[in-house]
Design a protein around this motif. Structure first.
Motif, PDB file in Angstrom:
ATOM      1  N   VAL A  37       0.859  -1.190   0.000  1.00 39.74           N
ATOM      2  CA  VAL A  37       0.000   0.000   0.000  1.00 39.74           C
ATOM      3  C   VAL A  37       0.892   1.237   0.000  1.00 39.74           C
ATOM      4  N   TYR A  43      -6.663   2.345   0.624  1.00 42.28           N
ATOM      5  CA  TYR A  43      -6.667   0.966   0.131  1.00 42.28           C
ATOM      6  C   TYR A  43      -7.880   0.257   0.714  1.00 42.28           C
ATOM      7  N   PHE A  45      -9.897  -3.088   1.466  1.00 36.94           N
ATOM      8  CA  PHE A  45      -9.697  -4.532   1.631  1.00 36.94           C
ATOM      9  C   PHE A  45     -11.086  -5.148   1.677  1.00 36.94           C
ATOM     10  N   PHE A 168      -5.946   2.686  10.277  1.00 43.03           N
ATOM     11  CA  PHE A 168      -6.639   1.440   9.970  1.00 43.03           C
ATOM     12  C   PHE A 168      -8.096   1.568  10.395  1.00 43.03           C
ATOM     13  N   THR A 198      -2.393   7.847   4.885  1.00 41.78           N
ATOM     14  CA  THR A 198      -2.618   6.519   4.323  1.00 41.78           C
ATOM     15  C   THR A 198      -3.741   5.855   5.104  1.00 41.78           C
ATOM     16  N   PHE A 200      -6.090   2.334   5.439  1.00 42.10           N
ATOM     17  CA  PHE A 200      -6.355   0.934   5.114  1.00 42.10           C
ATOM     18  C   PHE A 200      -7.745   0.623   5.631  1.00 42.10           C
ATOM     19  N   THR A 202     -11.047  -1.871   5.700  1.00 45.56           N
ATOM     20  CA  THR A 202     -11.679  -3.151   5.407  1.00 45.56           C
ATOM     21  C   THR A 202     -13.186  -2.941   5.289  1.00 45.56           C
TER      22      THR A 202
END
Length: 358
Positions: A37, A43, A45, A168, A198, A200, A202
């Motif tokens: 990533v 990103y 998921f 996250f 950044t 991430f 899900t």
């Protein structure tokens, strides 16, 4: 598949995994995961419940030790340098761990004290967070009065107290109504665009991944089965299709539609035409004009574009069922020895909390 960002320069890697695995007994929750990533990327998921999304996030956040393989977050190994990783990340996990008797301000001040901030630094940081995450006057109300959407946004704010390099978000909108879900999306976009953070993310929501993510990784049975920009993934499974319904025999319209620029194939099924095109939005108008020049009356036109669910079906043979009832990997048993860090919101007594926020 999209080429991973280079390891240096503007596209430096923020998260990387190589052969990352996690087993619970004989069950492989994550099985040989490889991904990269880029810094400043959102990103997504994507996958249904129970395929390894939350287990992967817990390993990245140093809350769960990998069984095999390596993972790097913000330039540090999650197994060998967990403290360095924790000092550079924020996490809003599936279980929103909020004390209902605290106010939002008390919770955020507590987070600041736990990170070692001084009182003036906490006051400055809370003002900055209030500009990033839309909570408004609710910060001074007990959390037990918050709606589900407000609790999610407060949990997001708590993850931002340390101004992390990498954030996250594990299923951040599960259980929210559509309006609350979109407000969380707006907050995520703002963090990425204003701070270059950044993220991430899900999710099991197709629209969420399609709307927010720069790139999407599709996970099934603990393995990454596809990765790329949402538009590229959708194009990989087929073209746009214009479905034409006519009053009468559609045979006489086949030639007229087939001559339209951008049309690749025309298939007739009774009173319907299935028109495969390179660009549905650009071609549907010319198709309608061509049909107007025939003797067959047009009933309706429908444009169908491939979805991420089509991608998942093509790769796995099944569809993603939003909110399906399968047990999520977050319910997998975890030994105490697996936990290598404290939770995002550490458990403290009411008196300890009040002392910390004074």
């Amino acid at each position: 598949m999209t080429t991973p960002p280079s390891p240096s320069g503007p596209g430096a890697v923020a998260i990387a995994a190589s052969g990352l695995s996690r087993r619970f007994g004989t069950t492989a929750a994550v099985d040989g995961l490889d991904l990269s990533v880029g810094r400043g990327e959102i990103y997504g998921f994507l996958g249904p419940n129970g395929v390894g999304k939350s287990t992967t996030v817990r390993m990245f956040c140093t809350l769960l030790a990998p069984s095999a393989g390596t993972a790097m977050v913000a330039g540090h190994d999650v197994a060998r340098e967990p403290d360095a990783v924790r000092s550079r990340i924020g996490a809003a996990l599936q279980e929103v761990a909020l004390d209902p008797k605290q106010t939002g301000t008390e919770l955020l001040r507590l987070q600041g004290r736990l990170y070692g901030f001084t009182r003036p630094e906490i006051a400055d940081r809370l003002r900055e967070i209030a500009d990033l995450v839309d909570i408004g006057d609710a910060l001074d109300r007990p959390i037990q009065t918050y709606s589900g959407g407000m609790k999610r946004r407060l949990d997001l704010a708590a993850a931002l107290v340390y101004n992390p390099d990498v954030l996250f978000l594990d299923e951040p909108t599960t259980g929210l109504d559509p309006v609350s879900r979109r407000r969380v999306w707006e907050e995520v976009r703002r963090l990425n665009q204003q701070l270059g953070m950044t993220i991430f993310l899900t999710t099991q929501y197709l629209e969420e991944a399609d709307t927010l993510a720069d790139r999407v990784g599709i996970i099934d049975a603990g393995r990454l089965v596809a990765e790329g920009a949402p538009a590229d993934l959708k194009r990989s499974v087929g073209q746009d299709v214009i479905i034409v319904r006519l009053d009468g025999d559609a045979a006489s319209a086949v030639d007229a539609v087939g001559r339209v620029p951008g049309v690749t194939t025309v298939e007739r099924r009774h009173d319907e035409l299935f028109v495969s095109v390179e660009n549905g939005a650009a071609t549907i108008g010319p198709v309608a004009v061509a049909l107007a020049g025939t003797e067959v009356a047009l009933r309706d036109l429908t444009l169908r574009t491939p979805t991420l669910d089509d991608v998942f079906l093509e790769l796995t043979g099944s569809r993603i069922q939003n909110g399906d009832s399968r047990t999520d990997e977050s319910d997998s048993p975890v030994d105490a020895t697996d936990l290598t860090a404290t939770p995002t919101h550490p458990t403290t007594t009411r008196s300890e909390k009040m002392e910390a926020v004074r």
